[in-house]
Each structure stands twice: as structure tokens, then as C-alpha cells.
Design an enzyme around this catalytic site. Structure first.
Site, PDB file in Angstrom:
ATOM      1  N   ARG A  23     -15.231 -16.679 -43.775  1.00  0.00           N
ATOM      2  CA  ARG A  23     -14.363 -17.379 -45.010  1.00  0.00           C
ATOM      3  C   ARG A  23     -13.624 -18.080 -44.695  1.00  0.00           C
ATOM      4  NH1 ARG A  23     -11.748 -11.475 -47.086  1.00  0.00           N
ATOM      5  NH2 ARG A  23     -11.340 -13.039 -48.065  1.00  0.00           N
ATOM      6  N   LYS A  30     -10.968 -18.307 -36.508  1.00  0.00           N
ATOM      7  CA  LYS A  30     -10.012 -17.777 -37.277  1.00  0.00           C
ATOM      8  C   LYS A  30      -8.605 -17.488 -36.893  1.00  0.00           C
ATOM      9  CE  LYS A  30     -10.424 -13.499 -38.068  1.00  0.00           C
ATOM     10  NZ  LYS A  30     -10.379 -12.107 -39.493  1.00  0.00           N
ATOM     11  N   GLY A  86     -18.557  -3.012 -34.886  1.00  0.00           N
ATOM     12  CA  GLY A  86     -17.146  -2.027 -35.857  1.00  0.00           C
ATOM     13  C   GLY A  86     -16.308  -1.925 -34.423  1.00  0.00           C
ATOM     14  N   GLY A 110      -5.933  -9.535 -33.637  1.00  0.00           N
ATOM     15  CA  GLY A 110      -5.924 -11.334 -33.567  1.00  0.00           C
ATOM     16  C   GLY A 110      -5.196 -11.772 -35.065  1.00  0.00           C
ATOM     17  N   ASN A 237      -7.697 -13.303 -43.285  1.00  0.00           N
ATOM     18  CA  ASN A 237      -9.212 -14.180 -42.932  1.00  0.00           C
ATOM     19  C   ASN A 237      -9.725 -14.873 -44.250  1.00  0.00           C
ATOM     20  OD1 ASN A 237     -10.317 -11.401 -41.857  1.00  0.00           O
ATOM     21  ND2 ASN A 237      -9.457 -10.232 -43.602  1.00  0.00           N
ATOM     22  N   ALA A 373      19.623 -52.766 -39.598  1.00  0.00           N
ATOM     23  CA  ALA A 373      18.575 -52.828 -39.970  1.00  0.00           C
ATOM     24  C   ALA A 373      17.516 -53.443 -39.608  1.00  0.00           C
ATOM     25  CB  ALA A 373      18.965 -52.848 -41.551  1.00  0.00           C
ATOM     26  N   ASN A 379       7.063 -51.406 -28.368  1.00  0.00           N
ATOM     27  CA  ASN A 379       6.746 -50.729 -27.451  1.00  0.00           C
ATOM     28  C   ASN A 379       5.529 -50.619 -26.954  1.00  0.00           C
ATOM     29  OD1 ASN A 379       6.309 -49.625 -29.395  1.00  0.00           O
ATOM     30  ND2 ASN A 379       6.412 -47.828 -27.893  1.00  0.00           N
TER      31      ASN A 379
END
Length: 460
Positions: A23, A30, A86, A110, A237, A373, A379
């Protein structure tokens, strides 16, 4: 069954991170999506470290190479779940990594990054309660229970009578508001023995981790639930859920900043990183973004619309508005960086100033120096970077380009519009521009000539 005191019990942590996270629609795993500038999974691992676990095991699956690379520097081991069968099956994959371990096991997720060390500690303390529960489940009461698994307790106690997944729950069970976060504490000597008995005779055909609670009850053991807030166990998710968790984290961090003595003029517009440090009496104006690695000392002011990352800001410093501080920027006490100034890998010593429209990269600016200014430290030559040194009390005139490597000595003055390619000695004046020439009436004659030419074209 008696249990040893918590202080003497070793701790292992199992973090489940094997899901595909489809998702999120991302090439990045994720659990590695950042929250306040740090991957969610590392938030969790760093929190766990406060409990000094003996072992930390991350269960990986799809995209495991990314996760393994991220957790290796934290000293975490990994275990692979090849098939997604599962949560119970996922935890079982950590058994080999925990071989020989005898102690408590915390099971975390996580993609549930905000659970705090204090809540983890409460789970472990309950596991060592006088009634010796076989497992402790972390529950919560969401505003919308939706499809969460339910936890039903014995009347008047925190002991679990039944746990059921939403898909398998009847109407009465679905009416229960106490839900299962999935987080659990179990003694290692119980965990894998119970997991070995978990079956998959359910609506999803999966091996559910919560089933160990009912198996323990069948053995005559008790299990318990402790509760926490919905916010602490918010899961991610999707990108929308990540944004929601980020928003909740930011609200809490802003409140802590103000409680610790910082003033946020418009708190809801200030965004912190996971490691932002603010001192006392710091003032942060609206629309300021702190990236990782920023520390701000007492009494500094960060004006509106600034972006800061990897910067150290001393006491009494003023930054902005509309300034950008990049990694390696160090502003010492009383220094000032004004509007539309960018600073990268540069130290401004005490009282040094760059007030307007300036880029300072790979430079050292001495105490009390003033950078005018439109000044640029040049560099980079397309291949390598070089350093510019501006001495104490030096003055750099507006619209100057300092082509590094170059040094401007203490107290020197660089005239406006100069392009420096050689060092300037202390106390000297450097002028690097053509002499100004004035031609009387030239502009008047030019305009008359051009008007005549335009008129002639119009007649033809």
C-alpha cells in the site's frame, strides 16, 4: 509458577518487518520510510536500546536486503520469513536466532514506531507479576475499532478471557472496544513451545500470534493485558497513515520543546527532526523546518521560513528569515545569518555576520567579520572543492566573489564588486574591478540618435 525479578531477567526483542508494504507503493521498504528524518524501524530499535536487550532480531521478508543493511549498524540480527503465513509464523522464524536464550521476549512491529520504552517496561513488569502470566498483550481502545482483533477480559481484572481476530469474531465479540495492538511480552521458555502448537484453522488460513494466549489458557495459565493510547500503537501501512503518525509525533515534540523553555510563535508550522536540540529561551518563528543534526543553544532566534540541517547554532545567534543552513554549518555565539543566506560546511566565529543574499560554502569566517550582500565563496571548480578563509574583523564588500582557495587577512577590506583570486594580506584594501569612467553627455546623445533612427524606420 514463580518468576525471577525483572532486573535479573535477560531481554530479547523480536521485531516483525517481513511484510511487503504494497500500500506504500514504493521501492523503499515500508519500515524504512522516515519519521522525523529517521526510518521508522530505527526509531523502534533505538527505543528498545533503552532497555538494554541482550539480543534484537528483526524478521525480514520482501526487500530484506534493504532492512538488513539498515539494522546491521545497530547490532541487530535478522531472521527470514520466506512465506507470509501470519504473525505467529513470523515470530517462529526468530527461534534459531534466539537459540540458547533464556529470558523475556518483547514482540514488536517495525511499522508501529511510536511505542515508548516506558510502555515496554510496563509489559515486562506485568509479565513478572505475582500471578505469573504466560503472556502480556498490549491493548488499546481506538476511536474506531474497525477490523482490529478484540481482547475480552475476566470481569474486574486485566486477565484475558479470550482473544479473537475480527474476521473470526461474532457480533458480541466485535462490540468489545479493547483491541489487540499485536505487541506482546512472553518468556522465551513459553513462546516457542506455544507457537509450535498454533494452527491455521481460521478465516485467513494463517498462523496467528494471539492464538498462544488461548493455548496458554488451555494449559491452565493466565495471560494479561495492559492498555495504552491509540496514538502510541498507531501503525503505518500507507503514506497517508505515515503522514498521520508524523503529525502526531510533531505535536508531541512541539509540546516538549515549549515545556523545556523554547518559544514557538506558531507551533503548528514548525517541523522537528528526531534529534533536534533546542536550548532555553530559543525563539522559533513560523514555518521553520529542522532536518536531522541541528542543535540550537540558549537564547538563539530562528526567524521565519528557515531550513536547517546538520547545523550547530550558538547562544544568541540570529538566523533568517529565509535562511538555509546545510550540513557543517557552525554559527558561534552572537553570529548572524540573515535573509536569503545559504551556509554549508562553514564556521562563522563569534559575532561574524552575513546579513543578505550570500552563499558561504567550505569557509572559515573570523570573529567580527562582516560579509556583504551578494557575496559568494566560489568553492567548486567542477571537480574539487576548496576552502575560503576570512580573517577576524575583515569586511567583504557587496557583490564580491571569493574564488577558493583564497584567504582574506584579519581586518582587511574587500571592495564591493571584487573577484578575488589571490590572498589579501591583513589590514589591506583589495580592489578587483575596472576603474569607473564617466563620459559627459554620452547618454543624452545616444538617446537622441536612437529616437531619430526609430522615427526613420517608422516612415518607411
Amino acid at each position: 509458577m514463580s518468576q525471577p525479578p525483572l532486573a535479573s531477567t535477560p531481554l530479547a526483542v523480536v521485531i516483525l518487518a517481513a511484510g511487503k508494504g504494497t500500500r506504500m507503493k514504493s521501492d523503499l521498504h515500508k519500515v524504512l520510510h522516515p519519521l522525523a528524518g529517521k526510518p521508522m524501524l530505527l526509531h523502534l530499535i533505538d527505543t528498545v536500546q533503552q532497555l538494554t536487550p541482550e539480543r534484537t532480531v528483526v524478521v525480514v521478508g520482501a526487500g530484506r536486503e534493504q532492512v538488513e543493511a539498515a539494522v546491521a549498524p545497530r547490532g541487530a540480527a535478522t531472521a527470514q520469513q520466506i512465506e507470509q503465513l501470519g504473525t505467529g509464523h513470523a515470530v517462529a522464524q526468530a527461534e534459531t536466532a534466539l537459540n540458547g536464550f533464556d529470558g523475556d521476549v518483547l514482540i514488536l512491529y517495525g511499522d508501529v514506531p511510536l511505542v515508548g520504552a516506558a510502555t515496554m517496561q510496563r509489559m515486562l513488569e506485568r509479565l513478572h507479576g505475582a500471578d505469573a502470566p504466560a503472556a502480556v498483550v498490549l491493548g488499546f481502545r481506538p476511536a474506531d475499532a474497525a477490523a482490529y482483533g478484540r481482547v475480552l477480559t475476566e470481569a474486574g481484572s486485566d486477565r484475558i478471557a479470550r482473544m479473537v481476530e475480527f474476521k473470526d469474531a461474532n457480533a458480541a465479540e466485535r462490540a468489545e472496544t479493547l483491541c489487540n495492538s499485536g505487541l506482546m511480552a512472553v518468556a522465551s521458555r513459553d513462546l516457542f513451545a506455544l507457537l509450535a502448537r498454533v494452527g491455521n484453522d481460521n478465516a485467513a488460513g494463517e498462523y496467528y500470534l494471539p492464538d498462544i494466549v488461548m493455548l496458554a489458557r488451555e494449559d491452565g495459565r493466565i495471560t494479561a493485558v495492559i492498555e495504552t493510547s491509540e496514538a502510541e500503537v498507531a501503525g503505518v501501512n500507507s503514506r497517508a497513515e505515515l503522514a498521520s503518525v508524523e503529525a502526531a509525533w510533531q505535536v508531541a515534540r512541539r509540546a516538549r520543546a515549549m515545556a523545556d523553555g523554547a518559544t514557538l510563535i506558531a507551533p503548528e508550522t514548525v517541523w522537528f527532526a528526531h534529534d533536534t536540540v533546542l536550548g532555553r529561551d530559543v525563539v522559533v518563528e513560523p514555518n521553520v523546518f529542522f532536518g536531522p543534526g541541528v542543535s540550537v543553544a540558549d537564547g538563539a532566534t530562528i526567524r521565519a521560513f528557515c531550513h536547517l540541517e546538520g547545523a550547530q547554532i550558538g547562544s544568541g545567534v540570529e538566523v533568517g528569515p529565509y535562511a538555509r543552513l546545510r550540513p557543517g554549518a557552525v554559527l558561534e555565539e552572537g553570529a548572524k545569518v540573515g535573509n536569503f543566506v545559504e551556509v554549508k560546511k562553514t564556521r562563522l566565529a563569534r559575532g561574524a555576520k552575513a546579513n543578505h543574499l550570500t552563499y558561504l560554502g567550505d569557509a572559515e569566517v573570523g570573529a567580527g567579520a562582516n560579509v556583504g550582500a551578494g557575496t559568494i565563496t566560489c568553492n567548486y571548480d567542477g571537480f574539487f572543492k576548496y576552502k575560503t578563509v576570512i580573517g577576524e574583523g575583515a569586511f567583504i564588500g557587496s557583490n564580491s566573489a571569493l574564488v577558493a582557495p583564497v584567504t582574506v587577512g584579519d581586518g582587511a577590506i574587500v571592495a564591493a564588486g571584487s573577484v578575488l583570486t589571490r590572498d589579501v594580506e591583513a589590514g589591506a584594501l583589495a580592489l578587483v574591478r575596472p576603474e569607473q569612467v564617466s563620459k559627459p553627455d554620452w547618454a543624452t546623445r545616444f538617446r537622441e540618435k536612437m529616437r531619430a533612427r526609430k522615427a526613420a524606420r517608422a516612415r518607411t
